[in-house]
Design a protein around this motif. Structure first.
Motif, PDB file in Angstrom:
ATOM      1  N   ARG A   8       0.903  -1.309   0.272  1.00 52.76           N
ATOM      2  CA  ARG A   8      -0.128  -0.090   0.074  1.00 52.76           C
ATOM      3  C   ARG A   8       0.830   1.179   0.228  1.00 52.76           C
ATOM      4  N   VAL A   9       0.459   2.236  -0.377  1.00 49.68           N
ATOM      5  CA  VAL A   9       0.972   3.474  -0.600  1.00 49.68           C
ATOM      6  C   VAL A   9       0.848   4.476   0.902  1.00 49.68           C
ATOM      7  N   SER A  10       1.900   4.561   1.522  1.00 49.15           N
ATOM      8  CA  SER A  10       1.693   5.198   2.569  1.00 49.15           C
ATOM      9  C   SER A  10       1.636   6.589   2.873  1.00 49.15           C
ATOM     10  N   ARG A  11       2.400   7.030   1.714  1.00 60.23           N
ATOM     11  CA  ARG A  11       2.760   8.645   1.702  1.00 60.23           C
ATOM     12  C   ARG A  11       3.049   8.917   0.291  1.00 60.23           C
ATOM     13  N   LEU A  12       2.889  10.190  -0.017  1.00 61.10           N
ATOM     14  CA  LEU A  12       3.044  10.703  -1.234  1.00 61.10           C
ATOM     15  C   LEU A  12       3.614  12.001  -1.217  1.00 61.10           C
ATOM     16  N   MET A  13       4.838  12.209  -1.853  1.00 63.33           N
ATOM     17  CA  MET A  13       5.191  13.560  -1.834  1.00 63.33           C
ATOM     18  C   MET A  13       5.494  14.019  -3.290  1.00 63.33           C
ATOM     19  N   ASP A  14       6.073  15.449  -3.283  1.00 64.34           N
ATOM     20  CA  ASP A  14       6.192  15.805  -4.740  1.00 64.34           C
ATOM     21  C   ASP A  14       6.638  14.782  -5.911  1.00 64.34           C
ATOM     22  N   GLN A  15       7.750  14.123  -5.488  1.00 65.57           N
ATOM     23  CA  GLN A  15       8.421  13.170  -6.556  1.00 65.57           C
ATOM     24  C   GLN A  15       8.448  12.001  -6.044  1.00 65.57           C
ATOM     25  N   HIS A  16       8.069  11.475  -4.766  1.00 63.76           N
ATOM     26  CA  HIS A  16       8.403  10.074  -4.243  1.00 63.76           C
ATOM     27  C   HIS A  16       7.034   9.818  -3.509  1.00 63.76           C
ATOM     28  N   THR A  17       7.027   8.151  -3.826  1.00 60.74           N
ATOM     29  CA  THR A  17       5.842   7.479  -3.434  1.00 60.74           C
ATOM     30  C   THR A  17       6.565   6.446  -2.294  1.00 60.74           C
ATOM     31  N   PHE A  18       5.769   6.511  -1.292  1.00 57.40           N
ATOM     32  CA  PHE A  18       6.504   5.450  -0.190  1.00 57.40           C
ATOM     33  C   PHE A  18       5.468   4.174  -0.213  1.00 57.40           C
ATOM     34  N   LEU A  19       6.028   3.148  -0.655  1.00 60.25           N
ATOM     35  CA  LEU A  19       5.383   2.040  -0.659  1.00 60.25           C
ATOM     36  C   LEU A  19       5.790   0.950   0.470  1.00 60.25           C
ATOM     37  N   THR A  20       4.620   0.943   1.217  1.00 58.95           N
ATOM     38  CA  THR A  20       4.829  -0.282   2.238  1.00 58.95           C
ATOM     39  C   THR A  20       4.671  -1.603   1.874  1.00 58.95           C
ATOM     40  N   VAL A  21       5.928  -2.330   1.907  1.00 57.84           N
ATOM     41  CA  VAL A  21       6.003  -3.707   1.707  1.00 57.84           C
ATOM     42  C   VAL A  21       6.327  -4.775   2.767  1.00 57.84           C
ATOM     43  N   ASP A  22       5.976  -6.063   2.418  1.00 58.81           N
ATOM     44  CA  ASP A  22       6.878  -6.778   3.356  1.00 58.81           C
ATOM     45  C   ASP A  22       8.459  -7.343   3.625  1.00 58.81           C
ATOM     46  N   ALA A  23       8.747  -7.578   4.422  1.00 56.40           N
ATOM     47  CA  ALA A  23      10.174  -7.463   4.596  1.00 56.40           C
ATOM     48  C   ALA A  23      10.799  -8.674   3.658  1.00 56.40           C
ATOM     49  N   ALA A  24      10.033  -9.789   3.390  1.00 62.04           N
ATOM     50  CA  ALA A  24      10.545 -10.938   2.548  1.00 62.04           C
ATOM     51  C   ALA A  24      10.124 -10.593   1.190  1.00 62.04           C
ATOM     52  N   ASP A  25       9.488  -9.651   0.774  1.00 65.49           N
ATOM     53  CA  ASP A  25       9.158  -9.425  -0.724  1.00 65.49           C
ATOM     54  C   ASP A  25      10.381  -8.975  -1.574  1.00 65.49           C
TER      55      ASP A  25
END
Length: 413
Positions: A354-371
């Protein structure tokens, strides 16, 4: 719909476009594949099969419900897409203001509906001049002060729709007696034609739940009552059917259900103004679309896809991608992870992402550690609310299922 006389070209600021096509005509992109390694990142694309499906589905809905369609061009402001809406039977095209109307008039459109009041003097002067040149133009009025601004001696005539609002809503009169007095005043003016009644129900819908639908349907009944009161006075020109218009992209089924019989009883034209249907989305409209679980019509398909590249994985459960608020909409929710790409092959993104945060030029994508997601990998996202993605891109490639460009949509915001 005419095409512009000047060849549309890519510039150095054309986002994602291959470097060797800077300065080239946009049609030179056709035949390229978005996975050939020459496109810059991020990239937003249109899925051709989804667009064709959505165009046909909305056309069929309108035919089955005996309503007309004037799709709102503010969604795309792309003449190549708008021309396909007219080719699929659109009665007119809706715009938000005189600037958008002027743009489409210059592309050859001759029936436009400005879903707003015309108050700015320069806009009004343009509207009357365009009407004198053959434009059939409609606009809203919700006050005597606003209506008086349209009163002038001019060869052209603009058609006026009295806008009906509701408590807690947007513009539009809240009182049927005031609406009737506006209709009478418009009908008595030489400068304008009184054409009917307009409204917008989407402002009353926060979610497509029971409470939201109830508020929408209550408003539509009020709109229908106002139209019946005005239509019974015979104020419209006898040679033209009165117009009753409403219907965004979230509740056009309720509009057809409630206002359809009202329009039919008065031999009126019921006009929907839905715009987002052409691309649909993977967020807000996916949740509220009237056709999501419809018995007769297939659901709309999301056609807008943003493809971004992983630029950092600084923590086991966090990946950063080069996609941001400058590239995609965020006003109705964040982007939705759809696919992971390996060359031209793709597989669904894990449901846990899931996208946890969006900045001007960055997407923060939350993933699982094993992904398995590494720097340089590509991930595609669906968007929520297409209107505020289109305005961030001058050129958007339309691609077939394997990523080959089949057309280019050029926007004019």
């Amino acid at each position: 719909m005419e095409t512009p006389t000047m060849t549309d070209q890519f510039g150095s600021s054309s986002k994602a476009i291959p470097a060797d096509l800077v300065g080239a005509a946009t049609e030179e992109l056709i035949g390229r594949n978005i996975f050939d390694g020459t496109f810059l990142s991020p990239l937003v694309v249109l899925r051709a099969t989804a667009i064709e499906h959505n165009l046909a589905t909305m056309r069929d809905f309108c035919l089955a419900n005996r309503v007309e369609l004037a799709p709102h061009a503010k969604t795309t402001m792309a003449s190549s897409l708008i021309s396909r809406q007219t080719a699929h039977g659109a009665w007119a095209i809706t715009v938000a203001n005189a600037v958008q109307a002027r743009t489409l008039f210059n592309h050859g459109l001759r029936r436009l509906l400005i879903a707003n009041q015309l108050v700015n003097e320069a806009s009004i002067e343009w509207a009357f001049e365009a009407a004198a040149q053959g434009l059939e133009l409609y606009c809203f009025a919700d006050s005597h002060d606003g209506l008086a601004r349209l009163d002038r001696d001019h060869a052209g005539k603009v058609s006026v729709l009295v806008e009906i609002g509701g408590s807690g809503g947007r513009s539009g009169v809240r009182d049927i007696e005031l609406a009737l007095s506006l209709a009478e005043a418009a009908a008595a003016m030489e400068a304008v034609r009184f054409a009917g009644v307009a409204g917008y129900e989407g402002v009353f819908l926060s979610a497509r739940d029971h409470a939201g639908r109830r508020r929408v349907r209550e408003y539509l009944r009020f709109l229908g009552d106002a139209f019946e009161r005005i239509a019974s006075c015979g104020l419209c020109e006898p040679t033209a059917s009165p117009i009753l218009t409403a219907g965004g992209s979230a509740c056009f089924d309720d509009v057809a259900d409630i206002l359809g019989p009202v329009a039919e009883a008065h031999d009126a034209k019921l006009v929907l103004r839905s715009g987002c249907y052409i691309t649909h989305d993977s967020g807000f409209y996916q949740e509220v679309s009237p056709l999501r679980d419809h018995a007769e019509f297939a659901a709309f398909r999301p056609a807008l896809e943003a493809i971004a590249q992983v630029v950092s994985r600084p923590e086991p459960t966090l990946a950063l991608l080069d996609l941001g608020k400058r590239d995609v909409s965020f006003d109705e929710g964040p982007p939705v992870p759809l696919w992971c790409y390996e060359q031209t092959r793709r597989h669904p993104a894990p449901e846990s992402w899931r996208v946890s945060r969006l900045m001007d030029q960055h997407t923060f994508l939350t993933v699982d550690a094993a992904d398995e997601i590494a720097v340089g990998d590509f991930v595609s996202f669906g968007i929520s609310h297409p209107c505020t993605t289109f305005d961030k891109w001058k050129h958007i490639p339309e691609v077939d299922d394997d990523g080959t460009v089949v057309a280019v949509a050029s926007t004019e915001f």
